[in-house]
Design a protein around this motif. Sequence first.
Motif, PDB file in Angstrom:
ATOM      1  N   ARG A  24      -2.155  13.850   5.999  1.00 38.85           N
ATOM      2  CA  ARG A  24      -3.354  12.676   6.357  1.00 38.85           C
ATOM      3  C   ARG A  24      -4.565  13.278   7.292  1.00 38.85           C
ATOM      4  NH1 ARG A  24      -2.929   9.359   1.727  1.00 38.85           N
ATOM      5  NH2 ARG A  24      -0.520   9.110   1.078  1.00 38.85           N
ATOM      6  N   THR A  55      -9.637   1.204   8.305  1.00 40.95           N
ATOM      7  CA  THR A  55      -8.061   0.861   8.511  1.00 40.95           C
ATOM      8  C   THR A  55      -7.703   2.501   8.180  1.00 40.95           C
ATOM      9  OG1 THR A  55      -8.151  -0.904   6.945  1.00 40.95           O
ATOM     10  CG2 THR A  55      -6.123  -0.054   6.742  1.00 40.95           C
ATOM     11  N   TYR A  57      -4.628   5.044   6.212  1.00 40.03           N
ATOM     12  CA  TYR A  57      -3.347   4.811   5.170  1.00 40.03           C
ATOM     13  C   TYR A  57      -2.673   5.952   5.051  1.00 40.03           C
ATOM     14  CZ  TYR A  57      -6.536   0.584   3.012  1.00 40.03           C
ATOM     15  OH  TYR A  57      -6.910  -0.204   2.321  1.00 40.03           O
ATOM     16  N   ARG A  59       1.884   6.777   3.357  1.00 36.62           N
ATOM     17  CA  ARG A  59       3.067   6.542   2.851  1.00 36.62           C
ATOM     18  C   ARG A  59       4.128   7.332   3.532  1.00 36.62           C
ATOM     19  NH1 ARG A  59       3.421   5.286  -2.094  1.00 36.62           N
ATOM     20  NH2 ARG A  59       1.501   5.469  -3.414  1.00 36.62           N
ATOM     21  N   ARG A 118       7.429   1.636   6.324  1.00 35.07           N
ATOM     22  CA  ARG A 118       6.625   0.951   5.776  1.00 35.07           C
ATOM     23  C   ARG A 118       6.548  -0.384   5.351  1.00 35.07           C
ATOM     24  NH1 ARG A 118      12.103   0.392   5.967  1.00 35.07           N
ATOM     25  NH2 ARG A 118      11.983   3.075   5.279  1.00 35.07           N
ATOM     26  N   THR A 120       3.182  -3.009   7.495  1.00 33.17           N
ATOM     27  CA  THR A 120       1.615  -2.465   7.872  1.00 33.17           C
ATOM     28  C   THR A 120       1.586  -3.071   9.373  1.00 33.17           C
ATOM     29  OG1 THR A 120       0.640  -4.826   6.123  1.00 33.17           O
ATOM     30  CG2 THR A 120      -0.637  -4.468   8.373  1.00 33.17           C
ATOM     31  N   VAL A 139      -1.128   1.245   7.249  1.00 32.05           N
ATOM     32  CA  VAL A 139      -1.299   0.530   5.074  1.00 32.05           C
ATOM     33  C   VAL A 139      -0.477   1.808   5.679  1.00 32.05           C
ATOM     34  CG1 VAL A 139      -1.513  -0.121   3.600  1.00 32.05           C
ATOM     35  CG2 VAL A 139      -2.111  -1.379   4.913  1.00 32.05           C
ATOM     36  N   LYS A 141       2.517   2.407   2.695  1.00 30.65           N
ATOM     37  CA  LYS A 141       2.982   2.465   1.752  1.00 30.65           C
ATOM     38  C   LYS A 141       4.136   3.257   1.687  1.00 30.65           C
ATOM     39  CE  LYS A 141      -0.087   0.165  -0.889  1.00 30.65           C
ATOM     40  NZ  LYS A 141      -1.215   0.868  -1.924  1.00 30.65           N
ATOM     41  N   ARG A 222      -2.275  -8.505   4.559  1.00 30.55           N
ATOM     42  CA  ARG A 222      -1.231  -7.562   5.522  1.00 30.55           C
ATOM     43  C   ARG A 222      -1.878  -8.765   6.678  1.00 30.55           C
ATOM     44  NH1 ARG A 222       1.061  -2.994   3.789  1.00 30.55           N
ATOM     45  NH2 ARG A 222       1.156  -2.548   2.158  1.00 30.55           N
TER      46      ARG A 222
END
Length: 560
Positions: A24, A55, A57, A59, A118, A120, A139, A141, A222
Amino acid sequence: MESSVHTILLVMFLFPVLANGITRQYNFNVIMQKTSRLCSSKPIVTVNGRYPGPTLYAREGDNVLVNVVNQVKYNVTIHWHGVRQLRTGWADGPAYITQCPIQPGQSYLYNFTITGQRGTLWYHAHILWLRVTVHGAIVIKPKPNVPYPFSQPYKEVVVILGEWWKADTEAVINQAMKTGQAPNVSDAHTINGHPGPLSSCNSSQSDGFKLQVKSGKTYLLRIVNAALNEDLFFKIAGHSLTVVEVDAIYTKPFSTDTLVITPGQTTNILLTTNKSPSQYLITASPFMDTMVVAVDNKTATATVHYEGSVSTTSATTTTTKIPSRNATPIATSFSNSLRSLNSKDFPCKVPRTIDHSLLFTIGLGVNPCATCVNGSRVVAAINNVSFVMPSSASLLQAHFFNLSGVFTADFPANPPVAFNYTGAGPSNLKTMSGTRIYRLEYNSTVQLVLQDTGIIAPESHPIHLHGFNFFVVGKGVGNYDPKVSPSAFNLVDPIERNTVGVPSGGWAALRFRADNPGVWFLHCHFEVHTTWGLKMAFVVDNGIGVNESILPPPSDLPKC
């Protein structure tokens, strides 16, 4: 843009070990943005012009690349608070600890992987007082097709608590350092960047964060405390809050009407919208049980709006009783309720045998200062050492390249002089100064007791350890007793965190395994205390082989 893409591809080629999931990519442009609050405007430092920042994001298992471009007059770094940074200390972010800062007009590509985490977390500037406006949520996930260990929420919402000064915060701390006295407190607390409609500013009556909800649903909030210097209570009028995670660690769920969150901590809660359709007040107010320490006693407000309720400034809003600023029983009850989930999928691996048993006193002191108002200045220290930041190279560079003259490996494992820590304290309030670290062998186990002192005044301290999670196996009021206190330790399901609130006039016992090679910062997350010297660092040596060794520095690592 082309060179940036080439840099990203080069980093991915050099460090294929980091690519566990998808990659990412984010671009963080640090820029000035004129912003109005409390009937006044000022330019603030932001990420991409946003306050709070965007934010991030990801995983669990993802590789994250964040290209940070510094377009302001200050030196800048970004810390990814709570991310383990396994073997990637170069991406951790604290200035002069793991990197030299990004100078104006320069950029740096942060490259790290989310491993075994995983929930916040959050990011923030880690230099000067810039994190007051340079911060945002992370965040994380679960991996694809892996459910939460609680019911799937209808919707997820990030809620960031903070502080706002009308003045330039760099001018505030610079003036305090010049006079030797405590800095002015903030002018307001904020919820998602806004003081709320109950602030004293007339133009703010329609201001504030509004959480729009539907009846009969469950929302995952969160919550991040990004405030500089204050613990905060958090409440939603008329509603029970179910805690399910703190600091990206799942907890045994429990219900409460009041959260306590120190600066640096995160808390995830489930909010079930089972009340009559109306408007309900959200509050964030200070917790400080030492009355001699000044705090911003203003309460930030927001509102929960049920679908179908009237949304006007004249509509009735259900309010809530705000805890007194010294409501210690409420804070203690919340802290004592936290337990790790300790399930088959999320076990609680508390070290049972200890290689390093450390006792660190944390608190204030007074050093001579010929140019200060009273001929002295307030300082802060760990084991009576006020930490001095290096400037010629970061600690991690000095460790990796074996540079001499940057630090000494002689940080005391215990207080140099024993005294009644939570009593009146010694007559000599002077501290030592130095860039001293404590060395740990790879995979060794550590028990660290953090002991507050009564010097000047007892005070709660949010202590954050970079590079690790730790288990809070015990807490108490008064002085830690190595013969008695361990008998009450919880070694079954203690809460696991990266930031702990050490009780005012008390202690907290932590355990962790030093399984992450590199240099890792330990400091108070009250920014004023960090500025005054309440900080130190651990060096964790490499283990055996490349998989237990820190990776080499990236080619674009900033220079001092």
